[in-house]
Motif scaffolding. Structure first.
Motif, short mmCIF file in Angstrom:
data_model
loop_
_atom_site.label_atom_id
_atom_site.label_comp_id
_atom_site.label_asym_id
_atom_site.label_seq_id
_atom_site.Cartn_x
_atom_site.Cartn_y
_atom_site.Cartn_z
N ASN A 410 0.82 -1.22 0.00
CA ASN A 410 0.00 0.00 0.00
C ASN A 410 0.85 1.26 0.00
OD1 ASN A 410 -2.61 -1.13 -0.10
ND2 ASN A 410 -2.51 -1.61 2.08
N GLU A 411 2.02 1.17 -0.59
CA GLU A 411 2.90 2.32 -0.73
C GLU A 411 2.78 2.87 -2.16
OE1 GLU A 411 6.43 0.51 2.14
OE2 GLU A 411 6.48 0.24 -0.05
N PRO A 412 2.78 4.18 -2.32
CA PRO A 412 2.70 4.75 -3.67
C PRO A 412 3.92 4.40 -4.50
CG PRO A 412 2.16 6.40 -1.99
CD PRO A 412 2.72 5.22 -1.26
N ILE A 413 3.67 4.10 -5.75
CA ILE A 413 4.75 3.91 -6.73
C ILE A 413 5.07 5.30 -7.26
CG2 ILE A 413 5.39 2.86 -8.93
CD1 ILE A 413 3.42 0.59 -8.23
N SER A 414 6.22 5.81 -6.94
CA SER A 414 6.55 7.22 -7.21
C SER A 414 6.41 7.57 -8.69
CB SER A 414 7.99 7.51 -6.76
OG SER A 414 8.11 7.36 -5.37
N GLY A 415 5.67 8.64 -8.92
CA GLY A 415 5.51 9.15 -10.28
C GLY A 415 4.34 8.57 -11.04
N LEU A 416 3.64 7.56 -10.48
CA LEU A 416 2.59 6.88 -11.23
C LEU A 416 1.22 7.10 -10.60
CD1 LEU A 416 1.98 5.06 -13.63
CD2 LEU A 416 2.33 3.07 -12.14
N TYR A 417 0.29 7.53 -11.44
CA TYR A 417 -1.09 7.78 -11.04
C TYR A 417 -2.02 7.00 -11.98
CZ TYR A 417 1.11 11.69 -8.61
OH TYR A 417 1.91 12.45 -7.81
N ALA A 418 -3.26 6.81 -11.55
CA ALA A 418 -4.22 6.09 -12.40
C ALA A 418 -5.64 6.55 -12.07
CB ALA A 418 -4.10 4.58 -12.23
N ALA A 419 -6.50 6.49 -13.08
CA ALA A 419 -7.91 6.85 -12.90
C ALA A 419 -8.74 6.13 -13.95
CB ALA A 419 -8.10 8.37 -13.02
N GLY A 420 -9.98 5.85 -13.58
CA GLY A 420 -10.92 5.24 -14.52
C GLY A 420 -10.93 3.73 -14.46
N GLU A 421 -11.23 3.12 -15.59
CA GLU A 421 -11.46 1.68 -15.65
C GLU A 421 -10.21 0.86 -15.34
OE1 GLU A 421 -13.13 -1.64 -18.86
OE2 GLU A 421 -13.14 0.49 -19.40
N VAL A 422 -9.04 1.44 -15.48
CA VAL A 422 -7.80 0.71 -15.20
C VAL A 422 -7.59 0.48 -13.71
CG1 VAL A 422 -6.28 2.74 -15.01
CG2 VAL A 422 -5.37 0.59 -15.93
N THR A 423 -8.39 1.14 -12.87
CA THR A 423 -8.21 1.02 -11.42
C THR A 423 -9.17 0.00 -10.82
OG1 THR A 423 -9.79 2.80 -10.91
CG2 THR A 423 -7.50 3.42 -11.29
N GLY A 424 -8.80 -0.53 -9.67
CA GLY A 424 -9.66 -1.42 -8.89
C GLY A 424 -9.92 -0.82 -7.52
N GLY A 425 -10.71 -1.53 -6.72
CA GLY A 425 -10.93 -1.12 -5.34
C GLY A 425 -12.14 -0.27 -5.10
N PHE A 426 -12.70 0.33 -6.15
CA PHE A 426 -13.82 1.26 -5.95
C PHE A 426 -15.17 0.55 -5.92
CE2 PHE A 426 -17.08 4.20 -7.54
CZ PHE A 426 -16.94 5.23 -6.62
N HIS A 427 -15.42 -0.34 -6.88
CA HIS A 427 -16.75 -0.94 -7.02
C HIS A 427 -16.98 -2.10 -6.07
CE1 HIS A 427 -17.39 1.51 -10.56
NE2 HIS A 427 -16.27 1.05 -11.08
N GLY A 428 -15.93 -2.82 -5.71
CA GLY A 428 -16.11 -3.97 -4.84
C GLY A 428 -16.73 -5.14 -5.58
N ALA A 429 -17.62 -5.85 -4.90
CA ALA A 429 -18.17 -7.10 -5.44
C ALA A 429 -19.37 -6.87 -6.35
CB ALA A 429 -18.57 -8.03 -4.30
N GLY A 430 -19.89 -5.65 -6.39
CA GLY A 430 -21.04 -5.35 -7.24
C GLY A 430 -20.78 -4.12 -8.07
N TYR A 431 -21.84 -3.61 -8.69
CA TYR A 431 -21.67 -2.42 -9.54
C TYR A 431 -22.91 -1.57 -9.48
CZ TYR A 431 -21.18 0.63 -13.52
OH TYR A 431 -21.11 1.75 -14.31
N VAL A 432 -22.71 -0.29 -9.22
CA VAL A 432 -23.79 0.69 -9.18
C VAL A 432 -23.74 1.49 -10.48
CG1 VAL A 432 -24.64 2.76 -8.02
CG2 VAL A 432 -23.81 0.84 -6.67
N THR A 433 -24.82 1.48 -11.23
CA THR A 433 -24.86 2.17 -12.52
C THR A 433 -24.46 3.64 -12.37
OG1 THR A 433 -26.58 0.70 -13.35
CG2 THR A 433 -26.32 2.81 -14.47
N GLY A 434 -23.62 4.09 -13.27
CA GLY A 434 -23.19 5.48 -13.27
C GLY A 434 -21.94 5.74 -12.46
N SER A 435 -21.53 4.76 -11.66
CA SER A 435 -20.35 4.98 -10.83
C SER A 435 -19.05 4.85 -11.62
CB SER A 435 -20.34 4.03 -9.63
OG SER A 435 -20.34 2.67 -10.05
#
Length: 458
Positions: A410-435
């Motif tokens: 859980n340490e940041p990889i210096s210089g690297l950021y991510a957003a959108g579909e390439v990321t995990g951790g936000f939706h969990g086991a289900g999916y809420v439309t529009g999220s």
């Protein structure tokens, strides 16, 4: 070697929001898009964005709160979402809604959609949204977009900071440098058989209709440098597509969220239709041949929404994808299920919901905690053959609320950021439309602000 403050990989909604945000802050920006046009899987989406407390809700007489939105995200996600990301989304979602409107993104209608306790699905035309942001980018001389320029590797300097990108253009390899950071907004891997077999072999029977460029390069590039990959075990297809659907013509309908039911080829229901269509998709793939039927009556048909990607049932009718008949006996014959079984299924369902909840699967609402089901009894009756498709993937690199990509500690990889579909951790086991589109816009901007060391003022 060319040098920029920020390099963005991918021109979908997350990347375009990031490019505008960075450009307006005066940063020099290079956005690399592997295709010959912008949009990625954003322009294949249904165009819903999940926001709470908006003027559209107020005008419709809907009372909503950020707390309710966050609770729905966590409940539908099975409580395994990253709470830090959910809290951050709640904090910045309304400001992001206003920012999008201020930048010319047009919100058209408000709908009740999967996973929400109140109508919270703010619809956009994804093409219009991307083009509105592109128009703004072209007004910013400090932002450069290069098309047909796929990124291939992320490179570190002697201090173990990612500060360069290797990409290809016109058959040549080019290295560019970033002084503030590299942002992955490269989408998912719905079109990578290699990664789908590795992460989700249970989805082998799902249609493949994701974006042409969504083959997971961004995921692999981050993985090489130690990024943790989250939510692989929760990968699901999306339910409600006609078997003829493809990337050009999606042919999707979700009549069950307006009051229809779902039956298998034996004429029997197999799940509570108010659940997330991701969970419905998992269950549908377990049915014979992965083929099911949505069944509804004229009461539901009257709830159709013109020009809506999920609820325009009249469009499905015009495309000759619906069966329409006057009796349930004829409907059973059309879809080749036993008449007596389908009749018993519908009778049991109707009796149940008229008593408050149907007995087989406990359905009490139209979608999540919203709406009251109605009996299927008013002719004509309709059936829509439905299956599951891989349109987008909701698993990817771990990030914190600042958009920094994290390693296994859980340490940041210096210089690297991510957003959108390439990321995990936000939706969990289900999916809420529009999220999905919502998190693209929220976290695309937040990642930029952190990389440039500025904070959004709400």
């Amino acid at each position: 070697m060319e040098t920029y403050d920020l390099i963005i990989l991918g021109g979908g909604l997350a990347g375009m929001c990031a490019a505008v945000e960075a450009g307006e802050e005066g940063a020099s920006v290079l956005l690399l898009e592997k295709q010959d046009e912008l949009g990625g899987s954003t322009v294949l989406s249904s165009g819903y964005m999940a926001f709470a407390g908006t003027d559209m809700q107020e005008n419709a007489g809907i009372t909503d709160t950020v707390e309710s939105l966050m609770n729905d995200l966590i409940e539908v996600g099975g409580g395994v979402n990253n709470p830090e990301l959910i809290k951050t989304y709640g904090q910045y979602q309304f400001e992001t809604y206003r920012w999008l409107k201020d930048h010319g993104v047009e919100f058209r209608t408000l709908q009740a959609v999967s996973g929400h306790s109140v109508p919270r699905g703010h619809t956009i035309d994804p093409h219009q949204g991307i083009q509105a942001l592109y128009k703004r980018v072209k007004e910013l001389p400090n932002v450069t977009i290069r098309f047909n320029a796929p990124a291939k590797r992320l490179l570190k300097n002697s201090e173990d900071i990612i500060d360069r990108v290797l990409y290809e253009t016109e058959g040549e390899s080019v290295i560019v440098a970033a002084t503030k950071g590299v942002l992955l907004s490269s989408g998912g891997f719905a079109n990578s058989e290699e990664l789908l077999q590795k992460f989700a072999p249970h989805l082998e029977g799902a249609l493949r209709i994701g974006g042409e460029g969504n083959v997971g390069e961004g995921l692999k590039m981050a993985w090489e440098h130690g990024a943790t990959i989250l939510d692989r075990q929760y990968l699901s297809g999306t339910y409600g597509f006609h078997p003829s659907a493809n990337s050009a013509v999606k042919s999707q309908g979700l009549a069950f969220y307006k009051g229809g039911i779902i039956v298998n080829q034996n004429g029997k229901r197999f799940i509570d239709e108010s659940l997330s269509y991701k969970l419905l998709g998992n269950a549908a793939l377990q049915q014979p041949e992965g083929i099911t039927y949505q069944i509804w009556d004229q009461t539901v048909m009257d709830q159709a929404v013109h020009d809506d990607p999920l609820y325009d049932f009249q469009l499905l009718k015009r495309r000759r994808l619906l069966y329409q008949v006057d009796t349930l006996e004829e409907l059973a014959d059309c879809i080749d299920v036993p008449v007596e079984v389908l009749s018993e299924t519908i009778t049991t369902y109707n009796n149940g919901i008229q008593n408050g909840a149907e007995p087989e699967f406990g359905r009490k609402s139209l979608t999540h905690n919203y709406g009251t089901p109605t009996p299927i009894e008013k002719a004509p009756f309709y059936a829509f053959e439905s299956t599951v498709a891989m349109l987008a993937t909701y698993a990817g690199v771990a990030v914190n609320s600042k958009g920094q990509v994290l390693n296994a500690f859980n340490e940041p990889i210096s210089g690297l950021y991510a957003a959108g579909e390439v990321t995990g951790g936000f939706h969990g086991a289900g999916y809420v439309t529009g999220s999905s589109l919502g998190k693209c816009a929220v976290f695309g901007r937040l990642a930029v602000r952190n990389a440039l060391k500025k904070e959004i003022k709400v």
